[in-house]
Design a protein around this motif. Sequence first.
Motif, PDB file in Angstrom:
ATOM      1  N   CYS A 214       0.856  -1.193   0.000  1.00 16.09           N
ATOM      2  CA  CYS A 214       0.000   0.000   0.000  1.00 16.09           C
ATOM      3  C   CYS A 214       0.888   1.237   0.000  1.00 16.09           C
ATOM      4  O   CYS A 214       2.035   1.187   0.452  1.00 16.09           O
ATOM      5  CB  CYS A 214      -0.934   0.018   1.202  1.00 16.09           C
ATOM      6  SG  CYS A 214      -0.094   0.127   2.797  1.00 16.09           S
ATOM      7  N   PRO A 215       0.386   2.374  -0.512  1.00 16.19           N
ATOM      8  CA  PRO A 215       1.181   3.607  -0.494  1.00 16.19           C
ATOM      9  C   PRO A 215       1.374   4.124   0.933  1.00 16.19           C
ATOM     10  O   PRO A 215       0.668   3.742   1.871  1.00 16.19           O
ATOM     11  CB  PRO A 215       0.348   4.586  -1.343  1.00 16.19           C
ATOM     12  CG  PRO A 215      -0.567   3.727  -2.145  1.00 16.19           C
ATOM     13  CD  PRO A 215      -0.851   2.539  -1.298  1.00 16.19           C
ATOM     14  N   TRP A 216       2.338   4.992   1.054  1.00 11.93           N
ATOM     15  CA  TRP A 216       2.647   5.620   2.350  1.00 11.93           C
ATOM     16  C   TRP A 216       1.462   6.450   2.821  1.00 11.93           C
ATOM     17  O   TRP A 216       0.784   7.120   2.046  1.00 11.93           O
ATOM     18  CB  TRP A 216       3.888   6.492   2.183  1.00 11.93           C
ATOM     19  CG  TRP A 216       4.331   7.200   3.415  1.00 11.93           C
ATOM     20  CD1 TRP A 216       4.865   6.662   4.532  1.00 11.93           C
ATOM     21  CD2 TRP A 216       4.294   8.616   3.639  1.00 11.93           C
ATOM     22  NE1 TRP A 216       5.169   7.631   5.448  1.00 11.93           N
ATOM     23  CE2 TRP A 216       4.830   8.858   4.928  1.00 11.93           C
ATOM     24  CE3 TRP A 216       3.867   9.701   2.884  1.00 11.93           C
ATOM     25  CZ2 TRP A 216       4.934  10.130   5.464  1.00 11.93           C
ATOM     26  CZ3 TRP A 216       3.965  10.973   3.412  1.00 11.93           C
ATOM     27  CH2 TRP A 216       4.499  11.179   4.691  1.00 11.93           C
ATOM     28  N   GLN A 217       1.156   6.377   4.116  1.00 10.01           N
ATOM     29  CA  GLN A 217       0.054   7.071   4.771  1.00 10.01           C
ATOM     30  C   GLN A 217      -1.309   6.545   4.324  1.00 10.01           C
ATOM     31  O   GLN A 217      -2.305   7.266   4.367  1.00 10.01           O
ATOM     32  CB  GLN A 217       0.122   8.595   4.542  1.00 10.01           C
ATOM     33  CG  GLN A 217       1.184   9.287   5.378  1.00 10.01           C
ATOM     34  CD  GLN A 217       1.086  10.800   5.313  1.00 10.01           C
ATOM     35  OE1 GLN A 217       0.460  11.367   4.417  1.00 10.01           O
ATOM     36  NE2 GLN A 217       1.714  11.482   6.256  1.00 10.01           N
ATOM     37  N   SER A 218      -1.372   5.298   3.911  1.00  4.02           N
ATOM     38  CA  SER A 218      -2.668   4.695   3.578  1.00  4.02           C
ATOM     39  C   SER A 218      -3.411   4.338   4.863  1.00  4.02           C
ATOM     40  O   SER A 218      -2.813   3.982   5.881  1.00  4.02           O
ATOM     41  CB  SER A 218      -2.469   3.448   2.720  1.00  4.02           C
ATOM     42  OG  SER A 218      -1.918   3.772   1.471  1.00  4.02           O
ATOM     43  N   ARG A 219      -4.738   4.415   4.771  1.00 10.61           N
ATOM     44  CA  ARG A 219      -5.591   4.039   5.906  1.00 10.61           C
ATOM     45  C   ARG A 219      -6.099   2.617   5.659  1.00 10.61           C
ATOM     46  O   ARG A 219      -6.846   2.374   4.711  1.00 10.61           O
ATOM     47  CB  ARG A 219      -6.753   5.014   6.043  1.00 10.61           C
ATOM     48  CG  ARG A 219      -7.668   4.722   7.242  1.00 10.61           C
ATOM     49  CD  ARG A 219      -8.741   5.784   7.355  1.00 10.61           C
ATOM     50  NE  ARG A 219      -8.139   7.064   7.671  1.00 10.61           N
ATOM     51  CZ  ARG A 219      -7.833   7.482   8.895  1.00 10.61           C
ATOM     52  NH1 ARG A 219      -8.091   6.692   9.945  1.00 10.61           N
ATOM     53  NH2 ARG A 219      -7.303   8.666   9.103  1.00 10.61           N
ATOM     54  N   VAL A 220      -5.655   1.682   6.511  1.00  6.78           N
ATOM     55  CA  VAL A 220      -6.013   0.271   6.371  1.00  6.78           C
ATOM     56  C   VAL A 220      -7.056  -0.068   7.436  1.00  6.78           C
ATOM     57  O   VAL A 220      -6.889   0.262   8.613  1.00  6.78           O
ATOM     58  CB  VAL A 220      -4.775  -0.635   6.525  1.00  6.78           C
ATOM     59  CG1 VAL A 220      -5.158  -2.096   6.309  1.00  6.78           C
ATOM     60  CG2 VAL A 220      -3.700  -0.222   5.533  1.00  6.78           C
ATOM     61  N   GLN A 221      -8.124  -0.746   6.984  1.00  3.22           N
ATOM     62  CA  GLN A 221      -9.213  -1.122   7.882  1.00  3.22           C
ATOM     63  C   GLN A 221      -9.341  -2.641   7.918  1.00  3.22           C
ATOM     64  O   GLN A 221      -9.354  -3.302   6.877  1.00  3.22           O
ATOM     65  CB  GLN A 221     -10.537  -0.510   7.415  1.00  3.22           C
ATOM     66  CG  GLN A 221     -11.711  -0.819   8.334  1.00  3.22           C
ATOM     67  CD  GLN A 221     -12.984  -0.152   7.871  1.00  3.22           C
ATOM     68  OE1 GLN A 221     -13.041   0.392   6.774  1.00  3.22           O
ATOM     69  NE2 GLN A 221     -14.008  -0.193   8.682  1.00  3.22           N
ATOM     70  N   TRP A 222      -9.403  -3.193   9.139  1.00  6.19           N
ATOM     71  CA  TRP A 222      -9.631  -4.611   9.361  1.00  6.19           C
ATOM     72  C   TRP A 222     -11.052  -4.799   9.875  1.00  6.19           C
ATOM     73  O   TRP A 222     -11.475  -4.120  10.841  1.00  6.19           O
ATOM     74  CB  TRP A 222      -8.651  -5.167  10.383  1.00  6.19           C
ATOM     75  CG  TRP A 222      -7.249  -5.366   9.903  1.00  6.19           C
ATOM     76  CD1 TRP A 222      -6.709  -6.504   9.407  1.00  6.19           C
ATOM     77  CD2 TRP A 222      -6.192  -4.399   9.901  1.00  6.19           C
ATOM     78  NE1 TRP A 222      -5.387  -6.323   9.083  1.00  6.19           N
ATOM     79  CE2 TRP A 222      -5.043  -5.029   9.374  1.00  6.19           C
ATOM     80  CE3 TRP A 222      -6.106  -3.062  10.261  1.00  6.19           C
ATOM     81  CZ2 TRP A 222      -3.833  -4.378   9.215  1.00  6.19           C
ATOM     82  CZ3 TRP A 222      -4.908  -2.403  10.111  1.00  6.19           C
ATOM     83  CH2 TRP A 222      -3.781  -3.060   9.588  1.00  6.19           C
ATOM     84  N   LEU A 223     -11.807  -5.701   9.264  1.00  7.09           N
ATOM     85  CA  LEU A 223     -13.155  -6.046   9.724  1.00  7.09           C
ATOM     86  C   LEU A 223     -13.163  -7.537  10.049  1.00  7.09           C
ATOM     87  O   LEU A 223     -12.969  -8.383   9.162  1.00  7.09           O
ATOM     88  CB  LEU A 223     -14.202  -5.726   8.658  1.00  7.09           C
ATOM     89  CG  LEU A 223     -15.640  -6.045   9.047  1.00  7.09           C
ATOM     90  CD1 LEU A 223     -16.098  -5.175  10.218  1.00  7.09           C
ATOM     91  CD2 LEU A 223     -16.575  -5.866   7.863  1.00  7.09           C
ATOM     92  N   ILE A 224     -13.368  -7.857  11.329  1.00  4.00           N
ATOM     93  CA  ILE A 224     -13.287  -9.230  11.819  1.00  4.00           C
ATOM     94  C   ILE A 224     -14.696  -9.716  12.136  1.00  4.00           C
ATOM     95  O   ILE A 224     -15.474  -9.007  12.805  1.00  4.00           O
ATOM     96  CB  ILE A 224     -12.397  -9.322  13.077  1.00  4.00           C
ATOM     97  CG1 ILE A 224     -11.055  -8.627  12.819  1.00  4.00           C
ATOM     98  CG2 ILE A 224     -12.196 -10.767  13.487  1.00  4.00           C
ATOM     99  CD1 ILE A 224     -10.285  -9.202  11.676  1.00  4.00           C
TER     100      ILE A 224
END
Length: 757
Positions: A214-224
């Motif tokens: 992913c690019p720098w400063q990307s917002r990654v979301q985990w949904l469990i």
Amino acid sequence: MPVLVASPISPAVPVQAAARAWALRRTAALGLLLLGGALLLGAIASSWPAARGAVYVAGGVGLVAAGWWLWRIWQQPLTATAQRLNRQHPTLEDSTALLLRPASDLNLLEQLQQQRLLARLPELAAAGPLLPMQWRPYWLALAGLAGLAAGIWWFRPAEATGPVAAAAPVALRFSETPAQPAAAPRITQTRLQVQPPAYTRRAAFSPTTPSFQCPWQSRVQWLITLSRPSQTPPILELGTRRIPLRAVPNEPTQFTTEQVLTASVLYRLRLGAQVSDEYAVEVLPDHAPTIRLITPKAYTLVEFGRPPQVAIQAQLRDDYGLTRARLVATVAQGQGEAVKFREVVTDLSTALAGQPAAATVRPVLRLPALGLTYGDEVYFYLQAWDNQQHVTRSDTYLVQWEDTTVQESTMDVSLGVNTAPAYFRSQRQIIIDTEKLLAEQRGLAPATLQERSNAIGFDQKVLRMRYGKFLGEEADETIGAAPTGPPTADTPAEEPGLGSVVAEDHTEAEAKPEQHSADDGHDHHTTPPAGATDYETRTAELMDPYIHHHDDAETADFLEPAVKAKLQAVLSQMWESELRLRTGRPREALPFEYRALRLLKQVQQQTRAYVKKAGFTPPPMPEATTRLTGDLAGAAAPSRRQQLPAPSQQPAVRAALGALAQLRQHAPVPGVAVKLEQGGQQLAQAALRQPSTYLSALQELRQLTAALRAGQPTQRYNLPLIERAFTRLLPAPQPAPAQQIRSGSKLTQRYFQELSR
């Protein structure tokens, strides 16, 4: 005589009502346009989240414009409404403005007309609106904007609008140590969503594998998603951090978290005793723009007579987009301690419309526009910015405008120069006079043009004959003779007409040879007298090439053959120039004048006499090939090197390798899990740098460590894979000295010596 009855209602009431109805209809039309614009901006914002900032700006500008338009609608004066009523209804006889005036200010005729209008306006209002409005363009505009918004919404990128819940689940591998009861909640599904930062102009996407980039400063979301509700939330182990997930509202079995990543990291999920394998997130940094100058070279010399401009071509590249570029030129004028510097900045951002990832800029350095003159220099470099405001600067390039009045040599530091007499710099003045004549040609009469061109031709003739002296042409008696006719302010007096060329040729042909005496300061050719010795004859033969022969124009000089050939070429160019100047064609004569000047400067350099001085003589350093090249050969500072024994490195890795070797022999090892975990820390750092090489081995090591702590058998784990990963972490061993095996046979030794050559 009719009796006028004053109306209890103000006469301006119908006009006010018409103005109010007209303002309401225009407000409704403005509302239709605003509705269409809102639909379009909403579709763009939902389809491309990265463009929401621009959408907000456009929406704000649109609201400000709509507010200003609405204010103008409701603040329109009644006189404008009256004029509009007059144009719309001819039966009002252009008298609606009378309704806006009180009856006391009107004369009898105006009062009668006012009463007639008050009677007609209700009839016109009953037939329809007094000021009707064309609604068709506004409805068409609304339909067009709505259709465009629907098209954008329909063809939107799938990644841009898909929520996290719609993303495909990724397959994570879990292990339970120790095993949990069947009723305990477990992680059944994991979904990922990555939102790149706005400066990348990339849409959101859902990774299909647990390890992703992913690019720098990307917002990654985990949904469990869990198998059943749990009071204890899952934990995301992101590097060294432990982040509890938060519950999703109205979804008791779903938990989520968002993190902004700025560096590559390993992560895994944990819920009670259920732990996933470790996976890598590789963060791609945003690099600064790159600049590659194709032309010109690092050092450019603009020669005299060439166009005083330098074309620049540069390629700009960036990861996500270029926003701005500029050319910075530093002008250096003057010599010695009087050098002045001035900086000129040229914006090149017009070639970067739309923020392209690659662009080519082609600015042109026009030296006169920068204020340069002969002998001045300009240093320039390029700068480029990307959409993250990273800036890059190119190397500095040098452009020098040649000054033919000052000739320098690389050996001038150590050599004294005795130059030949500088009679001949008036060729430059002839060029200046010709260019001035060409600039003023349009405003001159043909006779004046011919007269001035002939005068410059006479100057060219005098200069040519002065140069002819160096080739033995000393027999012309007209050198320096003043021509007839009125002189001009810029050039010397001239000979009249074209007949002077013919007269000049006859003068040269009929001139008498110059008389010389024994004491005129020249060396004359002498023939050895009769009865001269052999020594005197040979001496005369040796001196013959260096004697000034007045009777032979080919040998009456002291110049070398190469210099003489160039002087002959100079005279030829001057002849061609003089011919065209005398015949009134100064534009055709200018190229010959330039070539004559260039050859003269070459002759001037070749006739320099150098006298060597005592002391150190530095080697020549050609500026055009060594300046700004960055060649540091021979200039490096002395350095000392000392070989030290390498210290013992990575004891944890070596201890882990020893523990693995004992595990393969099925020998009991105390504290084997601790040794493997300590070595696993080094392996985790290597997995961050090279996930494809070390990540699978790290996952296998985690499972092996968990099995050892739980007392389970370890035969099913891939121990060679872990050993290879640990071995790669160790430095290469130094070669051990080996004893050379020497054979006792001289023939064998000779054979091996021949093979080793």
